[in-house]
Design a protein around this motif. Structure first.
Motif, PDB file in Angstrom:
ATOM      1  N   UNK A 264      11.428  -1.590   0.910  1.00  0.00           N
ATOM      2  CA  UNK A 264      10.023  -1.569   1.254  1.00  0.00           C
ATOM      3  C   UNK A 264       9.746  -0.650   2.442  1.00  0.00           C
ATOM      4  N   UNK A 265      10.600  -0.241   2.869  1.00  0.00           N
ATOM      5  CA  UNK A 265      10.532   0.896   3.970  1.00  0.00           C
ATOM      6  C   UNK A 265      10.310   1.879   3.322  1.00  0.00           C
ATOM      7  N   UNK A 266      11.023   2.660   2.312  1.00  0.00           N
ATOM      8  CA  UNK A 266      10.591   3.585   1.449  1.00  0.00           C
ATOM      9  C   UNK A 266       9.175   3.688   0.942  1.00  0.00           C
ATOM     10  N   UNK A 267       8.898   2.266   0.498  1.00  0.00           N
ATOM     11  CA  UNK A 267       7.565   2.315  -0.201  1.00  0.00           C
ATOM     12  C   UNK A 267       6.515   2.765   1.042  1.00  0.00           C
ATOM     13  N   UNK A 268       6.815   2.282   2.125  1.00  0.00           N
ATOM     14  CA  UNK A 268       5.855   2.108   3.227  1.00  0.00           C
ATOM     15  C   UNK A 268       5.825   3.676   3.747  1.00  0.00           C
ATOM     16  N   UNK A 269       7.083   4.269   4.065  1.00  0.00           N
ATOM     17  CA  UNK A 269       7.153   5.625   4.262  1.00  0.00           C
ATOM     18  C   UNK A 269       6.453   6.783   3.353  1.00  0.00           C
ATOM     19  N   UNK A 270       6.416   6.383   2.007  1.00  0.00           N
ATOM     20  CA  UNK A 270       5.625   7.039   1.044  1.00  0.00           C
ATOM     21  C   UNK A 270       4.219   6.992   1.132  1.00  0.00           C
ATOM     22  N   UNK A 271       3.690   5.734   1.455  1.00  0.00           N
ATOM     23  CA  UNK A 271       2.477   5.729   1.478  1.00  0.00           C
ATOM     24  C   UNK A 271       1.815   6.355   2.594  1.00  0.00           C
ATOM     25  N   UNK A 272       2.522   6.356   3.670  1.00  0.00           N
ATOM     26  CA  UNK A 272       2.127   6.985   4.776  1.00  0.00           C
ATOM     27  C   UNK A 272       2.279   8.632   4.914  1.00  0.00           C
ATOM     28  N   UNK A 273       3.079   9.066   4.227  1.00  0.00           N
ATOM     29  CA  UNK A 273       3.327  10.488   3.960  1.00  0.00           C
ATOM     30  C   UNK A 273       2.297  11.032   2.906  1.00  0.00           C
ATOM     31  N   UNK A 274       1.665  10.327   2.008  1.00  0.00           N
ATOM     32  CA  UNK A 274       0.722  10.490   1.097  1.00  0.00           C
ATOM     33  C   UNK A 274      -0.540  10.216   1.428  1.00  0.00           C
ATOM     34  N   UNK A 275      -0.821   9.982   2.557  1.00  0.00           N
ATOM     35  CA  UNK A 275      -2.441  10.139   3.370  1.00  0.00           C
ATOM     36  C   UNK A 275      -2.819   8.875   3.660  1.00  0.00           C
ATOM     37  N   UNK A 276      -2.419   7.551   3.286  1.00  0.00           N
ATOM     38  CA  UNK A 276      -2.894   6.440   3.878  1.00  0.00           C
ATOM     39  C   UNK A 276      -3.190   6.400   5.243  1.00  0.00           C
ATOM     40  N   UNK A 277      -4.466   5.801   5.779  1.00  0.00           N
ATOM     41  CA  UNK A 277      -4.771   5.989   7.115  1.00  0.00           C
ATOM     42  C   UNK A 277      -3.913   5.197   7.954  1.00  0.00           C
ATOM     43  N   UNK A 278      -3.724   3.801   7.348  1.00  0.00           N
ATOM     44  CA  UNK A 278      -2.924   2.738   8.146  1.00  0.00           C
ATOM     45  C   UNK A 278      -1.811   2.453   7.065  1.00  0.00           C
ATOM     46  N   UNK A 279      -0.519   1.927   7.565  1.00  0.00           N
ATOM     47  CA  UNK A 279       0.348   1.337   6.689  1.00  0.00           C
ATOM     48  C   UNK A 279       1.136   0.131   7.550  1.00  0.00           C
ATOM     49  N   UNK A 280       0.860  -0.964   6.940  1.00  0.00           N
ATOM     50  CA  UNK A 280       1.672  -2.047   7.489  1.00  0.00           C
ATOM     51  C   UNK A 280       2.715  -2.599   6.399  1.00  0.00           C
ATOM     52  N   UNK A 281       3.769  -3.275   7.116  1.00  0.00           N
ATOM     53  CA  UNK A 281       4.712  -3.751   6.506  1.00  0.00           C
ATOM     54  C   UNK A 281       5.130  -5.304   6.709  1.00  0.00           C
ATOM     55  N   UNK A 282       5.048  -6.135   5.729  1.00  0.00           N
ATOM     56  CA  UNK A 282       5.307  -7.592   5.900  1.00  0.00           C
ATOM     57  C   UNK A 282       6.845  -7.738   5.444  1.00  0.00           C
ATOM     58  N   UNK A 283       7.755  -8.128   6.333  1.00  0.00           N
ATOM     59  CA  UNK A 283       9.068  -8.131   5.969  1.00  0.00           C
ATOM     60  C   UNK A 283       9.886  -9.124   6.868  1.00  0.00           C
ATOM     61  N   UNK A 284      11.333  -9.276   6.619  1.00  0.00           N
ATOM     62  CA  UNK A 284      11.856 -10.297   7.398  1.00  0.00           C
ATOM     63  C   UNK A 284      12.225  -9.459   8.882  1.00  0.00           C
TER      64      UNK A 284
END
Length: 496
Positions: A264-284
């Motif tokens: 999930x960390x890689x998914x969130x990083x990719x979303x941020x690098x590809x232009x999403x305004x905000x990125x949240x991660x729900x995890x353990x």
């Protein structure tokens, strides 16, 4: 004949036959098209193998063989010493193919029968005009044995239209395929050349349109779309001068059960690098330190249950769920809650495995991104069945589950509202862990920025594959990691 860039429209065998028919109906004879195809193939042969003086031209009984007879005649007239190896004698031919065969014979081209006892053992090059795009089902035993024997000669091969034995529709082998170093295809590019095992067999793919008028293409509807960077720039909205993070969406990534922080960390990083305004991660909770140390811009939250997820869902505009989710109680509980929302969803990895177990209803709001094994589970079959006809599989996924289906693999396919797309970019270096997790984030980011689901999936997969090609070009395919794609992804989405 001039060679053209690879088109962004791909066709089934039936559609290419219709292109031929319409071109002929428009005033270009079949013989003229065959002569143009043979000329284009001959020109390519001289360009690619200028030292070859005695090519072996393998000719079948159909129009593919007719193209081969044209190549043989042109080679003879150019002072080369071609030999035609005939799968069927002239008295078994008809139409334009017969006319081209007679012209080659009259030009003095020597002709021999082609069989297991008479193979072109000494030829420096094979020109494959045996089987065209019209094969269906499994090959007959004699043709399968012949293709295997020819392939075992280990000669360079120039394939005309398609390597013999390859399905033009599915990109699967019909039992044996004569591997080509180069394939020249005419008028319309068959979709099977670019997915399944097609790219493994066709080598370099070259296209010649044979000067067919654009009106012919406009008359054949619903080709498969091959996205390009121009499409990405067309669909990705230009950023406003007064734009701020609220304009570009809020991606919520859900995943990362115990021991699975990376996905999930890689998914969130990719979303941020590809232009999403905000990125949240729900995890353990145990994952927070590692995630924030790697990318502090990600708003990582410890979520143990649905109550902890609720405030994050309220702020999100897109949800990506599945990377590192697991199939235990934690993952199941969170996924069930996510499926109750009307938010756009990108589902990957364990989220797909859970869907397969649950037998859920179709949903127009999601993008499913399975690899062949996950697709097999979703369809109640297996990866081998999926790979035998990837187009049928992605159609079945979209029909059964709704929304948009993205079938990963060589020649990734996307089916959704708007048609079917095929991604021809990418390289074998992408066969490493985490590539799918990054793709999930890319697609989620495009959705967050307002790209419609089908286009977000197709263009996200294209940008992801092109980023992998950039990274491999710089450092090589071997050892390519998913996170190596993050810098070139940013370049791709900025049109650099």
């Amino acid at each position: 004949m001039a060679m053209a860039p690879l088109p962004n429209r791909l066709y089934s065998a039936a559609q290419t036959r219709e292109l031929d028919r319409l071109a002929i109906a428009g005033g270009v004879s079949g013989a003229t098209l065959m002569a143009r195809a043979g000329q284009a193939a001959f020109d390519l042969m001289l360009q690619r193998w200028p030292e070859v003086r005695e090519p072996a031209i393998l000719c079948g009984a159909g129009n593919n063989g007719g193209d081969g007879y044209v190549v043989a005649r042109l080679a003879q007239e150019a002072g080369l010493r071609p030999v035609v190896y005939q799968w069927r004698p002239l008295d078994r031919l008809g139409g334009d193919a017969l006319a081209m065969a007679e012209a080659a014979r009259d030009a003095g081209v020597p002709m021999q029968p082609l069989n297991l006892d008479n193979l072109p053992q000494a030829a420096p090059l094979l020109v494959d005009g045996l089987l065209g795009t019209g094969i269906s089902g499994a090959l007959r035993d004699d043709m399968r044995a012949l293709l295997q024997a020819l392939d075992a000669l280990d000669k360079p091969v120039l394939a005309l239209d398609i390597p013999s034995g390859l399905s033009a529709d599915s990109g699967a082998s019909a039992g044996a395929v004569l591997n080509a170093d180069c394939t020249i295809t005419f008028i319309g590019v068959n979709r099977g050349l670019l997915t399944g095992v097609g790219p493994c067999h066709c080598g370099q793919l070259v296209f010649s349109g044979l000067n067919v008028d654009e009106a012919v293409y406009q008359a054949v509807p619903d080709p498969v779309w091959r996205p390009t960077p121009l499409d990405l720039r067309r669909w990705l909205p230009r950023r406003r001068r007064d734009g701020h993070k609220g304009h570009y969406g809020h991606v919520l990534v859900i995943g990362g059960d115990h021991g699975f922080a990376g996905a999930p960390s890689m998914s969130a990083q990719a979303a941020a690098r590809c232009g999403a305004g905000l990125v949240s991660l729900a995890t353990r909770a145990e994952n927070l330190t590692a995630v924030l140390a790697r990318q502090p811009e990600i708003m990582a939250r410890a979520v143990d249950d649905v109550a902890g997820l609720e405030p994050l869902l309220e702020r999100a505009t897109v949800v990506a769920v599945g990377p590192g989710l697991g199939t235990g109680e934690w993952g199941q509980t969170l996924l069930k809650r996510v499926l109750m929302t009307d938010l756009p969803l990108v589902l990957d990895a364990d989220a797909l495995n859970l869907l397969a177990d649950w037998g859920v209803d179709a949903n127009d709001h999601w993008i499913l991104t399975p690899h062949p094994g996950e697709a097999g589970r979703l369809l109640g079959s297996d990866s081998a069945t999926v790979q035998r006809d990837r187009f049928a599989a992605v159609e079945a996924l979209a029909s059964r589950y709704g929304g948009t289906a993205l079938l990963k693999g060589l020649g990734t396919l996307v089916r959704g509202q708007g048609g079917c797309a095929l991604i021809s970019d990418g390289n074998p270096g992408m066969g490493s862990g985490g590539m799918g997790d990054v793709l999930t984030g890319v697609i989620a980011a495009l959705l967050a920025q307002g790209v419609p689901p089908y286009q977000a999936a197709a263009l996200g997969a294209m940008a992801h594959a092109r980023a992998a090609d950039r990274a491999a070009a710089e450092h090589g395919e071997r050892g390519l990691l998913a996170t190596d794609l993050l810098p070139p992804l940013r370049w791709e989405l900025n049109g650099k």
